[in-house]
Scaffold this motif. Sequence first.
Motif, PDB file in Angstrom:
ATOM      1  N   GLU A  14      48.301  76.816  40.380  1.00  0.00           N
ATOM      2  CA  GLU A  14      48.903  76.269  41.594  1.00  0.00           C
ATOM      3  C   GLU A  14      50.399  76.154  41.361  1.00  0.00           C
ATOM      4  O   GLU A  14      50.861  76.111  40.224  1.00  0.00           O
ATOM      5  N   PHE A  15      51.150  76.065  42.456  1.00  0.00           N
ATOM      6  CA  PHE A  15      52.594  75.865  42.355  1.00  0.00           C
ATOM      7  C   PHE A  15      52.907  74.441  42.777  1.00  0.00           C
ATOM      8  O   PHE A  15      52.503  73.998  43.849  1.00  0.00           O
ATOM      9  N   ASP A  16      53.608  73.713  41.923  1.00  0.00           N
ATOM     10  CA  ASP A  16      54.049  72.353  42.226  1.00  0.00           C
ATOM     11  C   ASP A  16      55.468  72.447  42.768  1.00  0.00           C
ATOM     12  O   ASP A  16      56.424  72.595  42.010  1.00  0.00           O
ATOM     13  N   ASP A  17      55.596  72.381  44.085  1.00  0.00           N
ATOM     14  CA  ASP A  17      56.901  72.551  44.731  1.00  0.00           C
ATOM     15  C   ASP A  17      57.870  71.427  44.377  1.00  0.00           C
ATOM     16  O   ASP A  17      59.062  71.655  44.226  1.00  0.00           O
ATOM     17  N   VAL A  23      51.440  75.365  37.611  1.00  0.00           N
ATOM     18  CA  VAL A  23      50.537  74.548  36.807  1.00  0.00           C
ATOM     19  C   VAL A  23      49.184  75.242  36.763  1.00  0.00           C
ATOM     20  O   VAL A  23      48.662  75.663  37.803  1.00  0.00           O
ATOM     21  N   GLY A  24      48.617  75.362  35.573  1.00  0.00           N
ATOM     22  CA  GLY A  24      47.323  75.999  35.421  1.00  0.00           C
ATOM     23  C   GLY A  24      46.341  75.068  34.748  1.00  0.00           C
ATOM     24  O   GLY A  24      46.726  74.149  34.020  1.00  0.00           O
ATOM     25  N   ARG A  25      45.053  75.316  35.005  1.00  0.00           N
ATOM     26  CA  ARG A  25      43.972  74.545  34.393  1.00  0.00           C
ATOM     27  C   ARG A  25      42.866  75.514  34.012  1.00  0.00           C
ATOM     28  O   ARG A  25      42.459  76.345  34.824  1.00  0.00           O
ATOM     29  N   ILE A  26      42.380  75.422  32.772  1.00  0.00           N
ATOM     30  CA  ILE A  26      41.295  76.282  32.321  1.00  0.00           C
ATOM     31  C   ILE A  26      40.009  75.849  33.010  1.00  0.00           C
ATOM     32  O   ILE A  26      39.683  74.664  33.051  1.00  0.00           O
ATOM     33  N   LEU A  27      39.293  76.813  33.548  1.00  0.00           N
ATOM     34  CA  LEU A  27      38.047  76.557  34.260  1.00  0.00           C
ATOM     35  C   LEU A  27      36.846  76.782  33.349  1.00  0.00           C
ATOM     36  O   LEU A  27      36.914  77.546  32.397  1.00  0.00           O
ATOM     37  N   HIS A  36      51.665  74.667  31.900  1.00  0.00           N
ATOM     38  CA  HIS A  36      52.626  74.879  32.988  1.00  0.00           C
ATOM     39  C   HIS A  36      53.818  75.705  32.495  1.00  0.00           C
ATOM     40  O   HIS A  36      54.043  75.828  31.294  1.00  0.00           O
ATOM     41  N   ALA A  37      54.551  76.245  33.460  1.00  0.00           N
ATOM     42  CA  ALA A  37      55.762  77.011  33.167  1.00  0.00           C
ATOM     43  C   ALA A  37      56.540  77.199  34.471  1.00  0.00           C
ATOM     44  O   ALA A  37      56.011  76.973  35.558  1.00  0.00           O
ATOM     45  N   THR A  38      57.752  77.642  34.344  1.00  0.00           N
ATOM     46  CA  THR A  38      58.596  77.844  35.526  1.00  0.00           C
ATOM     47  C   THR A  38      58.529  79.258  36.080  1.00  0.00           C
ATOM     48  O   THR A  38      58.982  79.506  37.190  1.00  0.00           O
ATOM     49  N   ASP A  39      57.982  80.202  35.291  1.00  0.00           N
ATOM     50  CA  ASP A  39      57.876  81.579  35.771  1.00  0.00           C
ATOM     51  C   ASP A  39      56.556  82.190  35.299  1.00  0.00           C
ATOM     52  O   ASP A  39      55.855  81.617  34.468  1.00  0.00           O
TER      53      ASP A  39
END
Length: 113
Positions: A14-17, A23-27, A36-39
Amino acid sequence: MNGMRYQNYSAHIEFDDEDGIFVGRILGVSDSVSFHATDVEGLRAAFHEAVDDYIAACAKIGKSPQKAFSGKLMLRVDPEVHAKAALAAELAGKSLNQWSEEVLDKAARQSAA
């Protein structure tokens, strides 16, 4: 699709505006593993690192890392739905298992598009 795959693990992105980061989460694992990262390049590297760290942490504490999915799926459905699915599989010349896998795959691909 808002996801990534690495070593048979999947992540939802998802993108946190507000913070301007991905932001990512392992499923598919009961532990909460996020990154998370900026790019996109940074996100991919952070995902790989998160998976590798998860596997290493499990090894350190003597826990088997959860595999994303085994391929075994048990469902309870209405008997009428079961009968209709069995008939559809038979008409297609397939086992109920083969037919169900194709139907689930098609549905999953459509929802991911």
